[in-house]
Design an enzyme around this catalytic site. Sequence first.
Site, PDB file in Angstrom:
ATOM      1  N   GLU A  19      76.572  57.539  47.801  1.00  0.00           N
ATOM      2  CA  GLU A  19      77.345  58.359  47.727  1.00  0.00           C
ATOM      3  C   GLU A  19      78.558  57.230  47.226  1.00  0.00           C
ATOM      4  O   GLU A  19      79.869  57.312  46.323  1.00  0.00           O
ATOM      5  CB  GLU A  19      78.480  57.985  49.658  1.00  0.00           C
ATOM      6  CG  GLU A  19      76.852  59.052  50.345  1.00  0.00           C
ATOM      7  CD  GLU A  19      77.483  59.290  51.846  1.00  0.00           C
ATOM      8  OE1 GLU A  19      78.277  57.631  52.577  1.00  0.00           O
ATOM      9  OE2 GLU A  19      77.216  60.546  52.393  1.00  0.00           O
ATOM     10  N   GLU A  50      57.383  49.608  58.592  1.00  0.00           N
ATOM     11  CA  GLU A  50      58.196  48.807  58.789  1.00  0.00           C
ATOM     12  C   GLU A  50      57.549  47.252  58.997  1.00  0.00           C
ATOM     13  O   GLU A  50      58.141  46.163  59.329  1.00  0.00           O
ATOM     14  CB  GLU A  50      59.212  48.864  59.740  1.00  0.00           C
ATOM     15  CG  GLU A  50      58.653  49.454  61.455  1.00  0.00           C
ATOM     16  CD  GLU A  50      59.557  49.378  61.996  1.00  0.00           C
ATOM     17  OE1 GLU A  50      59.999  48.693  63.601  1.00  0.00           O
ATOM     18  OE2 GLU A  50      60.024  50.227  61.775  1.00  0.00           O
TER      19      GLU A  50
END
Length: 233
Positions: A19, A50
């Site tokens: 963004e 992960e």
Amino acid sequence: VFYVGAGTSGRLGVLDASEIPPTFSAEDNLFIGLIAGGDIALRNSVEGAEDISQNAVEDLLAYTLDEKDTLIGISCSGAAAYVISALNHAKSKSSKTVYLTTNPKPLLKTKVDVLINLDTGPEIIAGSTRMKAGTATKMVLNMISTSTMIKVGKVYNNLMVDLKAINKKLIDRGTRIISQLTELDYNKAKEKLIEADYSVKVAIVMELKNCSLIEAKNKLDRVDGFLNLVIDE
């Protein structure tokens, strides 16, 4: 600035980083989001990603980290080996490191420059950190990126004067910002925005300093884009 995370934490980092360019006309590589499992993990669960610490180093090898970089490792539970590996790699390259977690006692620890530890308490559904902890994480990332953009001159007062006017909504917002700061009426402000190649900041300088497009750009370039140093002088 690198955001590195797994699962929800990784997605939030990628979201915040993505963004920055349209909101502040910042370079695409100013904020970089990396998620364990790669881009496919943005839409799909990549089980076990992960836990593979080596993948973090491999993902970061595409970038030349040094003392000018900051890596923010995001792990709500503090259990992501991928994140810890990324932090350790960044530290070895003399980059600044930040560990963002919402667990008062992170399951995995490492030495970092800054620890941001948010005690968000138990989730309404036990262990589902995409909920309250995820919301708190996004708020912190907003604070970090927004504060950074303010510091580098992408904001004037509380106005996003460096937005990219690339659609109807943003053209309207840019026009209203120009009108507010120059006292031009809406239509005149929009004409000035178009004349400034849809750069809000340049349009404001052109109007307030009564100068051409090239002159306005030069004035801003001389002060590294800080609008206040041009119009408040």
